[in-house]
Design a protein around this motif. Structure first.
Motif, PDB file in Angstrom:
ATOM      1  N   ARG A 424       0.634  -1.420   0.186  1.00 20.66           N
ATOM      2  CA  ARG A 424       0.163  -0.461  -0.049  1.00 20.66           C
ATOM      3  C   ARG A 424       0.901   1.132   0.295  1.00 20.66           C
ATOM      4  NH1 ARG A 424      -4.818  -1.215   0.401  1.00 20.66           N
ATOM      5  NH2 ARG A 424      -5.739  -3.221   1.185  1.00 20.66           N
ATOM      6  N   ASN A 425       0.163   2.019  -0.790  1.00 20.50           N
ATOM      7  CA  ASN A 425       0.782   3.684  -0.368  1.00 20.50           C
ATOM      8  C   ASN A 425       1.923   3.815  -1.599  1.00 20.50           C
ATOM      9  OD1 ASN A 425      -1.147   4.283   1.967  1.00 20.50           O
ATOM     10  ND2 ASN A 425       0.304   4.055   3.917  1.00 20.50           N
ATOM     11  N   THR A 426       1.849   3.204  -2.304  1.00 21.39           N
ATOM     12  CA  THR A 426       3.065   3.610  -3.209  1.00 21.39           C
ATOM     13  C   THR A 426       2.245   4.675  -4.017  1.00 21.39           C
ATOM     14  OG1 THR A 426       3.045   1.300  -3.500  1.00 21.39           O
ATOM     15  CG2 THR A 426       4.044   2.473  -5.236  1.00 21.39           C
ATOM     16  N   VAL A 427       3.035   5.825  -4.567  1.00 21.41           N
ATOM     17  CA  VAL A 427       3.052   7.048  -5.287  1.00 21.41           C
ATOM     18  C   VAL A 427       4.354   7.293  -6.103  1.00 21.41           C
ATOM     19  CG1 VAL A 427       2.257   9.411  -5.293  1.00 21.41           C
ATOM     20  CG2 VAL A 427       1.743   7.680  -2.753  1.00 21.41           C
ATOM     21  N   PHE A 428       3.230   7.534  -6.914  1.00 22.01           N
ATOM     22  CA  PHE A 428       4.908   7.766  -8.400  1.00 22.01           C
ATOM     23  C   PHE A 428       4.538   8.712  -9.134  1.00 22.01           C
ATOM     24  CE2 PHE A 428       3.149   3.115  -9.066  1.00 22.01           C
ATOM     25  CZ  PHE A 428       4.686   2.778  -9.567  1.00 22.01           C
ATOM     26  N   LEU A 429       6.105   9.217  -8.836  1.00 21.53           N
ATOM     27  CA  LEU A 429       5.661  11.285  -8.845  1.00 21.53           C
ATOM     28  C   LEU A 429       6.695  11.039 -10.465  1.00 21.53           C
ATOM     29  CD1 LEU A 429       7.435  12.114  -5.335  1.00 21.53           C
ATOM     30  CD2 LEU A 429       4.666  12.051  -6.225  1.00 21.53           C
ATOM     31  N   THR A 430       5.903  12.052 -11.123  1.00 22.18           N
ATOM     32  CA  THR A 430       6.224  11.976 -13.062  1.00 22.18           C
ATOM     33  C   THR A 430       6.535  13.161 -13.173  1.00 22.18           C
ATOM     34  OG1 THR A 430       5.170   9.954 -12.797  1.00 22.18           O
ATOM     35  CG2 THR A 430       5.466  10.997 -14.579  1.00 22.18           C
ATOM     36  N   GLY A 431       7.096  13.051 -14.184  1.00 25.60           N
ATOM     37  CA  GLY A 431       7.264  14.688 -14.952  1.00 25.60           C
ATOM     38  C   GLY A 431       6.334  14.593 -16.566  1.00 25.60           C
ATOM     39  N   ASP A 432       7.744  14.486 -17.101  1.00 26.47           N
ATOM     40  CA  ASP A 432       7.909  14.241 -18.519  1.00 26.47           C
ATOM     41  C   ASP A 432       6.948  14.888 -19.995  1.00 26.47           C
ATOM     42  OD1 ASP A 432       8.853  12.794 -21.373  1.00 26.47           O
ATOM     43  OD2 ASP A 432       6.643  11.945 -20.867  1.00 26.47           O
ATOM     44  N   ILE A 433       5.173  15.144 -19.864  1.00 24.60           N
ATOM     45  CA  ILE A 433       4.636  15.635 -20.258  1.00 24.60           C
ATOM     46  C   ILE A 433       3.476  16.648 -19.997  1.00 24.60           C
ATOM     47  CG2 ILE A 433       2.344  14.775 -18.513  1.00 24.60           C
ATOM     48  CD1 ILE A 433       1.581  13.085 -20.736  1.00 24.60           C
ATOM     49  N   HIS A 434       4.521  17.123 -20.382  1.00 19.99           N
ATOM     50  CA  HIS A 434       4.303  19.087 -19.711  1.00 19.99           C
ATOM     51  C   HIS A 434       2.912  19.272 -19.622  1.00 19.99           C
ATOM     52  CE1 HIS A 434       8.003  19.622 -23.109  1.00 19.99           C
ATOM     53  NE2 HIS A 434       8.162  18.486 -21.882  1.00 19.99           N
ATOM     54  N   MET A 435       2.125  18.776 -18.295  1.00 21.52           N
ATOM     55  CA  MET A 435       0.967  19.045 -18.031  1.00 21.52           C
ATOM     56  C   MET A 435       1.089  18.031 -16.456  1.00 21.52           C
ATOM     57  SD  MET A 435      -1.595  17.201 -20.938  1.00 21.52           S
ATOM     58  CE  MET A 435      -0.687  16.548 -21.881  1.00 21.52           C
ATOM     59  N   ALA A 436      -0.361  18.803 -16.029  1.00 22.32           N
ATOM     60  CA  ALA A 436       0.100  18.558 -14.566  1.00 22.32           C
ATOM     61  C   ALA A 436      -0.967  17.524 -14.232  1.00 22.32           C
ATOM     62  CB  ALA A 436      -0.365  19.492 -13.531  1.00 22.32           C
ATOM     63  N   TRP A 437      -1.177  16.591 -13.697  1.00 24.83           N
ATOM     64  CA  TRP A 437      -2.548  15.379 -13.613  1.00 24.83           C
ATOM     65  C   TRP A 437      -2.470  14.682 -12.178  1.00 24.83           C
ATOM     66  CZ3 TRP A 437      -4.202  12.278 -18.153  1.00 24.83           C
ATOM     67  CH2 TRP A 437      -3.720  13.049 -19.611  1.00 24.83           C
ATOM     68  N   ALA A 438      -3.639  13.944 -11.428  1.00 22.47           N
ATOM     69  CA  ALA A 438      -4.049  13.457 -10.624  1.00 22.47           C
ATOM     70  C   ALA A 438      -4.617  12.481 -10.633  1.00 22.47           C
ATOM     71  CB  ALA A 438      -4.786  14.478  -9.052  1.00 22.47           C
ATOM     72  N   ASN A 439      -3.463  11.234 -10.461  1.00 27.27           N
ATOM     73  CA  ASN A 439      -4.090  10.109 -11.013  1.00 27.27           C
ATOM     74  C   ASN A 439      -4.633   9.034  -9.233  1.00 27.27           C
ATOM     75  OD1 ASN A 439      -4.225  11.307 -13.664  1.00 27.27           O
ATOM     76  ND2 ASN A 439      -1.920  10.558 -14.037  1.00 27.27           N
ATOM     77  N   ASP A 440      -5.437   8.076  -9.668  1.00 31.10           N
ATOM     78  CA  ASP A 440      -5.241   6.813  -9.907  1.00 31.10           C
ATOM     79  C   ASP A 440      -4.553   6.209 -10.783  1.00 31.10           C
ATOM     80  OD1 ASP A 440      -6.913   7.197  -7.578  1.00 31.10           O
ATOM     81  OD2 ASP A 440      -8.511   6.714  -8.140  1.00 31.10           O
ATOM     82  N   VAL A 441      -4.270   4.580 -10.209  1.00 31.19           N
ATOM     83  CA  VAL A 441      -3.162   3.754 -11.312  1.00 31.19           C
ATOM     84  C   VAL A 441      -3.930   2.504 -11.034  1.00 31.19           C
ATOM     85  CG1 VAL A 441      -1.201   3.237 -11.529  1.00 31.19           C
ATOM     86  CG2 VAL A 441      -0.999   4.912 -10.704  1.00 31.19           C
ATOM     87  N   PRO A 442      -5.011   2.476 -11.947  1.00 31.40           N
ATOM     88  CA  PRO A 442      -5.818   1.033 -12.696  1.00 31.40           C
ATOM     89  C   PRO A 442      -5.171  -1.146 -12.243  1.00 31.40           C
ATOM     90  CG  PRO A 442      -6.545   2.429 -13.871  1.00 31.40           C
ATOM     91  CD  PRO A 442      -4.939   3.455 -13.383  1.00 31.40           C
ATOM     92  N   VAL A 443      -5.688  -1.205 -11.283  1.00 26.77           N
ATOM     93  CA  VAL A 443      -5.058  -2.128 -12.159  1.00 26.77           C
ATOM     94  C   VAL A 443      -5.535  -2.899 -13.490  1.00 26.77           C
ATOM     95  CG1 VAL A 443      -4.966  -5.108 -11.782  1.00 26.77           C
ATOM     96  CG2 VAL A 443      -4.818  -3.351  -9.899  1.00 26.77           C
ATOM     97  N   ASN A 444      -7.404  -2.380 -14.135  1.00 26.88           N
ATOM     98  CA  ASN A 444      -7.350  -2.819 -14.675  1.00 26.88           C
ATOM     99  C   ASN A 444      -8.371  -0.797 -15.410  1.00 26.88           C
ATOM    100  OD1 ASN A 444      -8.930  -3.153 -17.575  1.00 26.88           O
ATOM    101  ND2 ASN A 444      -9.706  -5.723 -16.871  1.00 26.88           N
ATOM    102  N   ALA A 445      -7.782  -0.465 -16.277  1.00 25.28           N
ATOM    103  CA  ALA A 445      -8.577   0.885 -16.807  1.00 25.28           C
ATOM    104  C   ALA A 445      -9.520   0.416 -17.759  1.00 25.28           C
ATOM    105  CB  ALA A 445      -7.369   1.712 -17.710  1.00 25.28           C
ATOM    106  N   GLY A 446      -9.714  -0.614 -18.227  1.00 25.30           N
ATOM    107  CA  GLY A 446     -11.315  -0.921 -18.714  1.00 25.30           C
ATOM    108  C   GLY A 446     -12.172  -0.990 -17.711  1.00 25.30           C
ATOM    109  N   THR A 447     -12.266  -1.471 -16.682  1.00 21.78           N
ATOM    110  CA  THR A 447     -13.198  -1.571 -15.928  1.00 21.78           C
ATOM    111  C   THR A 447     -13.354  -0.610 -14.913  1.00 21.78           C
ATOM    112  OG1 THR A 447     -11.815  -3.227 -14.626  1.00 21.78           O
ATOM    113  CG2 THR A 447     -12.953  -4.321 -16.468  1.00 21.78           C
ATOM    114  N   TYR A 448     -12.208  -0.140 -14.678  1.00 18.02           N
ATOM    115  CA  TYR A 448     -12.116   1.463 -14.177  1.00 18.02           C
ATOM    116  C   TYR A 448     -13.415   2.180 -13.306  1.00 18.02           C
ATOM    117  CZ  TYR A 448     -10.225   3.305  -9.941  1.00 18.02           C
ATOM    118  OH  TYR A 448      -9.407   4.628  -8.399  1.00 18.02           O
ATOM    119  N   PRO A 449     -13.997   2.278 -12.608  1.00 19.44           N
ATOM    120  CA  PRO A 449     -13.372   2.457 -11.382  1.00 19.44           C
ATOM    121  C   PRO A 449     -13.995   0.318 -10.100  1.00 19.44           C
ATOM    122  CG  PRO A 449     -15.413   3.632 -11.124  1.00 19.44           C
ATOM    123  CD  PRO A 449     -14.983   3.320 -12.308  1.00 19.44           C
TER     124      PRO A 449
END
Length: 553
Positions: A424-449
């Motif tokens: 639990r409590n794994t947080v990815f800190l990311t750059g690169d894309i030149h935009m600001a995002w706040a995301n959940d990281v789903p196991v299966n995006a197609g059926t999320y949430p």
């Protein structure tokens, strides 16, 4: 929270990624003019001198890495290979006046290391502010401040990190660094990649205006070129101010090498015409480790792990040195288990570290977005520049294969590992894309949430590099108002996206939650740009989900 982590908003606060195919001059171009251009006008007036500031990085409970560059003679400019061996002394003290010295030593600056020097100081006290200075030939460097990490077994009430990515010198000024330096409450700051850009003048997104020219003017290819470009960046006063205020923890992305780097080449590299990729990659890495206060980690890469008491451990990734070549989406290759983003050894290292960690939070310094991303139905006017910014096929295929989306087996294995081991409590800190995002990281995006989220992700926007409104050339905020709802509708794990603004993040962590405060700049082209709080999102301990909160810490 300790008293040093009091609530703060900058007192000055008011209420893209272009895929260039233009190639630069050959590596054998004459160096004299661009090298001289990389220094301030006063460089020739006196020597020796400390013209590139001081810095510290990779804090440990008992030490920190100190850095500077000395210019021993007027012609010993970055990348020149000129200048005598020069002894440099350093001191570390508990007070800014440097009267209570607790460590000191000396190191020799040589042309072999471009006259950069590092001191890996140990024997310090944990969770303590220190001040440091270099000296040579009767000349003192500016005084820097740094801070050690808490003891490994310390119960830490709170930590605060600045978070930045993607600083294109030609596109604007680095006001984001100035505002972070002005805070005075950072334990450290994280740079998640694209600290420099490799392109020649005017070849990368600047909204058709070069605010200030690169040095050298051509695309950097040789060791001298990379050293010169790093030297140019280190003359920026706002970057110098932040480096002198708090230790940095940095990883590289692609532009420290060349656009869309992979293990055997890059989109912005022409084998033969620009030399051999292996030689260019080696030169870029050598210059990076010379000019950055970063300890070379496993096999000369940037993947490594730092610990901050019982509250945080921070796994830092190298997602360029081992990856397979990017592929176009649509032929199934993104799902090929033989292709990798991390490389086998690094993925096993990451999985083992996340599983064995006994800290409350597991942060992952991650240069490209891990949350899945798809485009729904965007207008033709927006789709083309969005594709250009993200590196998508302009025909409308909705995958950026330079991100984890292009290496789905690595992502599937990592997220399954988090779920199966109840990490639990794994947080990815990311750059690169030149935009600001706040995301959940789903196991299966197609059926999320309806399905589970394995982690969360905070993505920071660029310091100055083009984002979507710059490419479309409309007033800031115009594109995000249209694009963000469509992106969120097609990606239900995305809580927020801002496609248009430049800025930085401040990550504040307690045992109860990890919160990212997003700040935006008034105008990247202005050296005196102001900063304003935009939004805040947090993930509460144990939830693996992001939620909005309505004030910065």
């Amino acid at each position: 929270m300790t008293s040093r982590h009091r609530s703060h908003i900058d007192p000055n606060t008011p209420a893209p990624r272009r895929r260039s195919v233009v190639k630069a001059a050959a590596a054998g171009a004459v160096l004299a003019a661009p090298l001289a251009a990389s220094l301030p006008a006063r460089a020739a007036e006196s020597a020796p001198a400390f013209l590139h500031g001081v810095a510290s990085g990779d804090p440990l409970p008992d030490g920190v890495l100190l850095w500077t560059r000395v210019t021993p003679a007027a012609d010993a400019v970055p990348g020149s290979g000129l200048g005598p061996d020069t002894p440099v002394e350093w001191v570390v003290a508990t007070d800014k006046a440097l009267t209570n010295i607790v460590a000191k030593g000396s190191v020799t600056a040589t042309a072999a290391s471009d006259h950069t020097v590092k001191a890996d100081v140990r024997g310090l006290a944990p969770a303590t502010d220190y001040f440091f200075r270099f000296s040579t030939g009767g000349t003192d460097s500016p005084t820097g401040r740094t801070r050690t990490a808490p003891a490994a077994d310390a119960a830490v009430a709170g930590l605060r990190f600045g978070v930045v990515s993607c600083a294109n010198w030609e596109a604007g000024h680095f006001a984001a660094y100035r505002h972070l330096a002005a805070r005075g409450d950072l334990d450290a700051w994280l740079h998640l990649g694209d600290y420099i850009y490799e392109y020649g003048t005017g070849q990368y997104g600047t909204r058709d205006t070069v605010v200030r020219p690169h040095a050298p003017a051509h695309e950097i290819v040789s060791l001298a070129d990379y050293r010169t470009r790093h030297g140019r960046y280190k003359t920026d006063p706002d970057l110098q101010a932040l480096h002198a205020k708090a230790p940095v923890v940095a990883i590289w992305d692609d532009h420290e090498f060349a656009n869309d780097t992979w293990s055997g080449g890059a989109e912005n590299h022409t084998e033969g015409a620009e030399g051999a990729w292996a030689a260019r990659q080696s030169a870029a890495k050598q210059a990076y480790f010379e000019w950055m206060p970063v300890r070379p980690a496993i096999a000369g890469t940037t993947y490594r792990r730092l610990r901050f008491g019982k509250l945080v451990d921070l796994s830092l990734l190298d997602l360029r040195s081992f990856r397979s070549q990017q592929v176009k989406f649509g032929n199934g290759e993104v799902d090929d288990p033989e292709r990798t983003l991390t490389g086998r050894a690094q993925l096993d290292w990451l999985k083992a570290g996340l599983k064995s960690s006994d800290t409350t939070w597991r942060l992952v310094g991650n240069s490209v977005m891990i949350a899945p991303f798809a485009i729904g139905s965007l207008s033709a006017e927006l789709l083309k520049p969005l594709a250009e910014l993200l590196g998508l096929p302009k025909e409308g295929l909705a995958i950026n294969t330079d991100q984890w989306d292009g290496y789905t087996d690595d992502r599937r294995e990592l997220l399954a590992h988090l779920r199966s081991n109840a990490i639990r409590n794994t947080v990815f800190l990311t750059g690169d894309i030149h935009m600001a995002w706040a995301n959940d990281v789903p196991v299966n995006a197609g059926t999320y949430p309806l399905s589970a989220s394995a982690a969360t992700e905070f993505v920071v926007t660029s310091v100055s590099s083009d984002n979507l409104d710059d490419l479309v050339k409309v007033p800031e905020g115009t594109v995000s108002a249209v694009a963000a709802p469509v992106i969120r509708a097609a990606n239900r794990h995305v809580h927020w996206v801002d496609t248009d603004r430049h800025g930085y993040g401040v990550l504040d962590i307690t045992a109860e939650r990890a919160q990212m405060d997003y700040y935006v700049l008034s105008d990247r082209t202005k050296p005196d740009a102001t900063s304003a709080w935009a939004r805040s999102y947090r993930t509460r301990s144990g939830t693996q989900k992001v939620e909005r909160t309505y004030s910065p810490v």
